[in-house]
Design a protein around this motif. Structure first.
Motif, PDB file in Angstrom:
ATOM      1  N   ALA A 162       0.825  -1.209   0.000  1.00 15.18           N
ATOM      2  CA  ALA A 162       0.000   0.000   0.000  1.00 15.18           C
ATOM      3  C   ALA A 162       0.857   1.255   0.000  1.00 15.18           C
ATOM      4  O   ALA A 162       0.595   2.214  -0.742  1.00 15.18           O
ATOM      5  N   LEU A 163       1.902   1.277   0.848  1.00 13.32           N
ATOM      6  CA  LEU A 163       2.737   2.470   0.949  1.00 13.32           C
ATOM      7  C   LEU A 163       3.529   2.697  -0.330  1.00 13.32           C
ATOM      8  O   LEU A 163       3.742   3.844  -0.751  1.00 13.32           O
ATOM      9  N   THR A 164       3.984   1.627  -0.967  1.00 14.89           N
ATOM     10  CA  THR A 164       4.702   1.766  -2.238  1.00 14.89           C
ATOM     11  C   THR A 164       3.799   2.376  -3.302  1.00 14.89           C
ATOM     12  O   THR A 164       4.199   3.281  -4.045  1.00 14.89           O
ATOM     13  N   LEU A 165       2.551   1.889  -3.369  1.00 13.72           N
ATOM     14  CA  LEU A 165       1.616   2.428  -4.362  1.00 13.72           C
ATOM     15  C   LEU A 165       1.251   3.877  -4.058  1.00 13.72           C
ATOM     16  O   LEU A 165       1.068   4.688  -4.971  1.00 13.72           O
ATOM     17  N   LYS A 166       1.155   4.207  -2.781  1.00 17.43           N
ATOM     18  CA  LYS A 166       0.776   5.561  -2.380  1.00 17.43           C
ATOM     19  C   LYS A 166       1.922   6.546  -2.584  1.00 17.43           C
ATOM     20  O   LYS A 166       1.760   7.601  -3.200  1.00 17.43           O
ATOM     21  N   THR A 167       3.111   6.199  -2.066  1.00 18.60           N
ATOM     22  CA  THR A 167       4.200   7.167  -2.002  1.00 18.60           C
ATOM     23  C   THR A 167       5.092   7.136  -3.234  1.00 18.60           C
ATOM     24  O   THR A 167       5.537   8.174  -3.706  1.00 18.60           O
ATOM     25  N   VAL A 168       5.358   5.954  -3.756  1.00 14.98           N
ATOM     26  CA  VAL A 168       6.255   5.843  -4.910  1.00 14.98           C
ATOM     27  C   VAL A 168       5.484   5.962  -6.212  1.00 14.98           C
ATOM     28  O   VAL A 168       5.881   6.703  -7.115  1.00 14.98           O
ATOM     29  N   ALA A 169       4.369   5.211  -6.322  1.00 18.49           N
ATOM     30  CA  ALA A 169       3.600   5.235  -7.568  1.00 18.49           C
ATOM     31  C   ALA A 169       2.677   6.448  -7.663  1.00 18.49           C
ATOM     32  O   ALA A 169       2.263   6.821  -8.749  1.00 18.49           O
ATOM     33  N   GLY A 170       2.306   7.044  -6.508  1.00 15.02           N
ATOM     34  CA  GLY A 170       1.480   8.235  -6.539  1.00 15.02           C
ATOM     35  C   GLY A 170      -0.004   7.981  -6.672  1.00 15.02           C
ATOM     36  O   GLY A 170      -0.769   8.896  -6.983  1.00 15.02           O
ATOM     37  N   LEU A 182      -3.107  -1.785 -11.562  1.00 13.05           N
ATOM     38  CA  LEU A 182      -1.968  -2.167 -10.730  1.00 13.05           C
ATOM     39  C   LEU A 182      -0.854  -2.785 -11.572  1.00 13.05           C
ATOM     40  O   LEU A 182       0.333  -2.571 -11.296  1.00 13.05           O
ATOM     41  N   ALA A 183      -1.206  -3.568 -12.572  1.00 16.14           N
ATOM     42  CA  ALA A 183      -0.190  -4.164 -13.438  1.00 16.14           C
ATOM     43  C   ALA A 183       0.595  -3.077 -14.173  1.00 16.14           C
ATOM     44  O   ALA A 183       1.823  -3.166 -14.320  1.00 16.14           O
ATOM     45  N   ASP A 184      -0.096  -2.050 -14.629  1.00 15.62           N
ATOM     46  CA  ASP A 184       0.587  -0.929 -15.282  1.00 15.62           C
ATOM     47  C   ASP A 184       1.535  -0.220 -14.311  1.00 15.62           C
ATOM     48  O   ASP A 184       2.654   0.170 -14.683  1.00 15.62           O
ATOM     49  N   GLU A 185       1.084  -0.037 -13.080  1.00 20.39           N
ATOM     50  CA  GLU A 185       1.943   0.613 -12.092  1.00 20.39           C
ATOM     51  C   GLU A 185       3.154  -0.247 -11.763  1.00 20.39           C
ATOM     52  O   GLU A 185       4.258   0.267 -11.569  1.00 20.39           O
ATOM     53  N   ALA A 193       8.869  -1.119 -11.962  1.00 21.40           N
ATOM     54  CA  ALA A 193       9.986  -1.989 -12.341  1.00 21.40           C
ATOM     55  C   ALA A 193      10.952  -1.252 -13.260  1.00 21.40           C
ATOM     56  O   ALA A 193      12.182  -1.402 -13.144  1.00 21.40           O
ATOM     57  N   ARG A 194      10.420  -0.457 -14.183  1.00 18.31           N
ATOM     58  CA  ARG A 194      11.295   0.371 -15.030  1.00 18.31           C
ATOM     59  C   ARG A 194      12.109   1.346 -14.180  1.00 18.31           C
ATOM     60  O   ARG A 194      13.317   1.543 -14.401  1.00 18.31           O
ATOM     61  N   MET A 195      11.437   1.978 -13.209  1.00 16.90           N
ATOM     62  CA  MET A 195      12.112   2.935 -12.344  1.00 16.90           C
ATOM     63  C   MET A 195      13.256   2.266 -11.580  1.00 16.90           C
ATOM     64  O   MET A 195      14.358   2.803 -11.491  1.00 16.90           O
ATOM     65  N   LEU A 196      12.985   1.067 -11.047  1.00 15.74           N
ATOM     66  CA  LEU A 196      14.000   0.386 -10.256  1.00 15.74           C
ATOM     67  C   LEU A 196      15.208   0.030 -11.114  1.00 15.74           C
ATOM     68  O   LEU A 196      16.358   0.162 -10.667  1.00 15.74           O
ATOM     69  N   VAL A 197      14.986  -0.404 -12.342  1.00 20.47           N
ATOM     70  CA  VAL A 197      16.106  -0.724 -13.236  1.00 20.47           C
ATOM     71  C   VAL A 197      16.892   0.543 -13.576  1.00 20.47           C
ATOM     72  O   VAL A 197      18.121   0.520 -13.649  1.00 20.47           O
ATOM     73  N   ASP A 198      16.189   1.648 -13.773  1.00 18.58           N
ATOM     74  CA  ASP A 198      16.889   2.920 -14.033  1.00 18.58           C
ATOM     75  C   ASP A 198      17.754   3.317 -12.836  1.00 18.58           C
ATOM     76  O   ASP A 198      18.859   3.851 -13.009  1.00 18.58           O
ATOM     77  N   LEU A 199      17.252   3.064 -11.631  1.00 23.25           N
ATOM     78  CA  LEU A 199      17.981   3.445 -10.429  1.00 23.25           C
ATOM     79  C   LEU A 199      19.081   2.446 -10.078  1.00 23.25           C
ATOM     80  O   LEU A 199      20.084   2.816  -9.462  1.00 23.25           O
ATOM     81  N   MET A 200      18.890   1.169 -10.448  1.00 25.84           N
ATOM     82  CA  MET A 200      19.855   0.115 -10.129  1.00 25.84           C
ATOM     83  C   MET A 200      20.159  -0.681 -11.402  1.00 25.84           C
ATOM     84  O   MET A 200      19.785  -1.847 -11.529  1.00 25.84           O
ATOM     85  N   PRO A 201      20.851  -0.089 -12.367  1.00 23.95           N
ATOM     86  CA  PRO A 201      21.053  -0.744 -13.666  1.00 23.95           C
ATOM     87  C   PRO A 201      21.866  -2.033 -13.607  1.00 23.95           C
ATOM     88  O   PRO A 201      21.802  -2.841 -14.531  1.00 23.95           O
ATOM     89  N   SER A 202      22.631  -2.250 -12.537  1.00 26.70           N
ATOM     90  CA  SER A 202      23.434  -3.469 -12.442  1.00 26.70           C
ATOM     91  C   SER A 202      22.723  -4.585 -11.684  1.00 26.70           C
ATOM     92  O   SER A 202      23.296  -5.663 -11.489  1.00 26.70           O
ATOM     93  N   ALA A 203      21.494  -4.353 -11.236  1.00 30.28           N
ATOM     94  CA  ALA A 203      20.740  -5.368 -10.501  1.00 30.28           C
ATOM     95  C   ALA A 203      20.087  -6.322 -11.501  1.00 30.28           C
ATOM     96  O   ALA A 203      19.052  -6.014 -12.096  1.00 30.28           O
ATOM     97  N   ASP A 204      20.684  -7.493 -11.693  1.00 25.48           N
ATOM     98  CA  ASP A 204      20.233  -8.424 -12.729  1.00 25.48           C
ATOM     99  C   ASP A 204      18.812  -8.922 -12.484  1.00 25.48           C
ATOM    100  O   ASP A 204      18.027  -9.052 -13.422  1.00 25.48           O
ATOM    101  N   GLU A 205      18.487  -9.228 -11.221  1.00 22.09           N
ATOM    102  CA  GLU A 205      17.155  -9.752 -10.949  1.00 22.09           C
ATOM    103  C   GLU A 205      16.081  -8.679 -11.141  1.00 22.09           C
ATOM    104  O   GLU A 205      14.961  -8.977 -11.539  1.00 22.09           O
ATOM    105  N   ALA A 206      16.415  -7.422 -10.862  1.00 16.98           N
ATOM    106  CA  ALA A 206      15.469  -6.339 -11.133  1.00 16.98           C
ATOM    107  C   ALA A 206      15.191  -6.251 -12.631  1.00 16.98           C
ATOM    108  O   ALA A 206      14.037  -6.073 -13.055  1.00 16.98           O
ATOM    109  N   ARG A 207      16.232  -6.407 -13.434  1.00 14.48           N
ATOM    110  CA  ARG A 207      16.033  -6.383 -14.882  1.00 14.48           C
ATOM    111  C   ARG A 207      15.269  -7.629 -15.339  1.00 14.48           C
ATOM    112  O   ARG A 207      14.466  -7.570 -16.279  1.00 14.48           O
ATOM    113  N   GLY A 208      15.514  -8.761 -14.667  1.00 13.21           N
ATOM    114  CA  GLY A 208      14.753  -9.965 -14.989  1.00 13.21           C
ATOM    115  C   GLY A 208      13.280  -9.800 -14.680  1.00 13.21           C
ATOM    116  O   GLY A 208      12.415 -10.236 -15.454  1.00 13.21           O
TER     117      GLY A 208
END
Length: 397
Positions: A103-111, A180-183, A188-203
């Motif tokens: 809930a907090l991720t959707l509220k604060t990060v996703a807006g 929710l799927a769109d969010e 997930a795109r945001m996390l990869v942009d912030l952590m480009p070397s995180a392989d599992e995030a890109r997966g």
């Protein structure tokens, strides 16, 4: 903007209130004065000044310390990347309850608004508001840090973030609207942009892209579920599929062994690459499920592997694989009897299939698209049974 003010003040509610005040001033001021040269900087400066006024009025030592930090860092707006990453890790901290993290991720990060989150999870707005409030209080009482974890904790904590994003995606993927799927895809795109070397995030990003690429064909015009083998593959999104393949290739270049999200993305890639359901490379999918079960044992993954075995080796073999699963662990999971019913239907064991479909319907939580799909399958068995009985009893001509 909220993330920047949280970093500067250490106060979540103050940051949200001040950003809302700044937006309200912009709506009143900009139509007359015109857009400023940098709207984002104007909003942040206005929100920062509002926060400074509030902190001055509090007249506490904590407020004075926050004020000094605010003044010292007033011009450091370029820290947005670290702010957003810190915000994600704070929202997904393992000390928080899982529903609160989501809930907090959707509220604060996703807006998303509280009402939108409540609608997505089929609860009242007041109940969701209380959930968010409890989660924020937990952050304060447990002194959960607002920062990116240290290197020794980063991998473990990243897994927790990915689990929250995957949960958000799964919650939205089964819904017709799919907000929710769109969010989840955006996060997930945001996390990869912030952590480009995180392989599992890109997966995970690749996995979500593969799934979203065929979302338009997952429901028919009436909102009923369409199984993958019956979907019109010409309507799958080729741009999103190609992007998913690129992300998966970039994640696969790592020397580290693939984790659960990269393995699931490879399975999704097998389905996405097949020109038809009959051409699905089940010989490649089964070993990927073996690797997935070794990396992250799961009764659901074991069920999916058994289904893949059935399509690779024959439905009778698949039934044996399903029967070998731990039925107690999956006792409340409707897809186990649904999978048995499907294989029984395919091998012509109609009465057993009917019973299995009825078992599955007993376990479906509501009368949504999955329940309607099971009812259709059950009805088709009844129709075929009546037709066969009539054919056996009608006189030969």
């Amino acid at each position: 903007m909220v993330a920047t003010l949280i970093r500067l003040t250490g106060d979540w509610e103050l940051a949200e209130d001040c950003v809302q005040d700044a937006v309200e001033k912009a709506l009143l001021h900009w139509p007359e004065a015109g857009l400023p040269r940098s709207p984002a900087a104007w909003l942040i400066a206005t929100a920062r000044n509002r926060a400074l006024d509030v902190l001055r009025r509090r007249r506490t030592e904590q407020a004075k310390l926050a004020e000094r930090a605010l003044l010292d860092e007033a011009e450091q707006i370029d820290a947005d990347r670290d702010d957003r990453l810190s915000l994600i890790f704070a929202c997904c901290h393992p000390a928080l309850p899982l529903d609160g993290r989501v809930a907090l991720t959707l509220k604060t990060v996703a807006g998303l608004t509280t009402a939108q989150i409540a609608d997505a999870f089929l609860v009242s707005e007041s109940a969701m508001s209380q959930r968010l409030l409890r989660t924020k209080r937990k952050i304060s009482h447990a002194a959960i840090p607002y920062r990116v974890p240290t290197d020794e904790l980063l991998a473990e904590r990243t897994d927790g973030v990915l689990a929250v994003l995957y949960l958000v995606f799964n919650a939205g993927y089964g819904q017709l609207e799919g907000r929710l799927a769109d969010e989840a895809l955006r996060l997930a795109r945001m996390l990869v942009d912030l952590m480009p070397s995180a392989d599992e995030a890109r997966g995970l990003l690749a996995l979500i892209m593969f799934q979203q690429a065929r979302r338009a064909t997952r429901f028919d015009a009436a909102g009923d579920l369409v199984p993958m083998e019956e979907q019109d593959r010409s309507l799958w999104n080729p741009v999103l599929t190609a992007e998913a393949h690129r992300e998966l290739r970039r994640a696969t270049h790592s020397s580290r062994p693939p984790g659960p999200y990269r393995l699931q993305a490879r399975i999704a890639a097998c389905h996405a690459s097949a020109p038809s359901a009959q051409a699905t490379p089940w010989h490649a999918i089964v070993p990927l499920y073996d690797a997935l079960l070794a990396a992250q044992p799961s009764p659901v993954a074991a069920l999916n592997r058994a289904v893949a075995v059935g399509f690779r080796d024959g439905f009778t073999v698949g039934l044996d694989a399903l029967d070998a699963l731990d039925a107690d662990v999956l006792a409340s999971y409707h897809l186990l009897p649904a999978a048995r019913a499907d294989f029984l239907r395919r091998v012509g064991r109609t009465e057993e299939a009917r019973a299995a479909y009825e078992d599955a319907l007993q376990l479906v939580a509501d009368d949504g698209s999955e329940a309607r799909f099971l009812h259709r399958r059950l009805a088709s068995l009844t129709t075929n049974l009546i037709f066969n009985l009539r054919a056996r009893t009608s006189p030969r001509t």
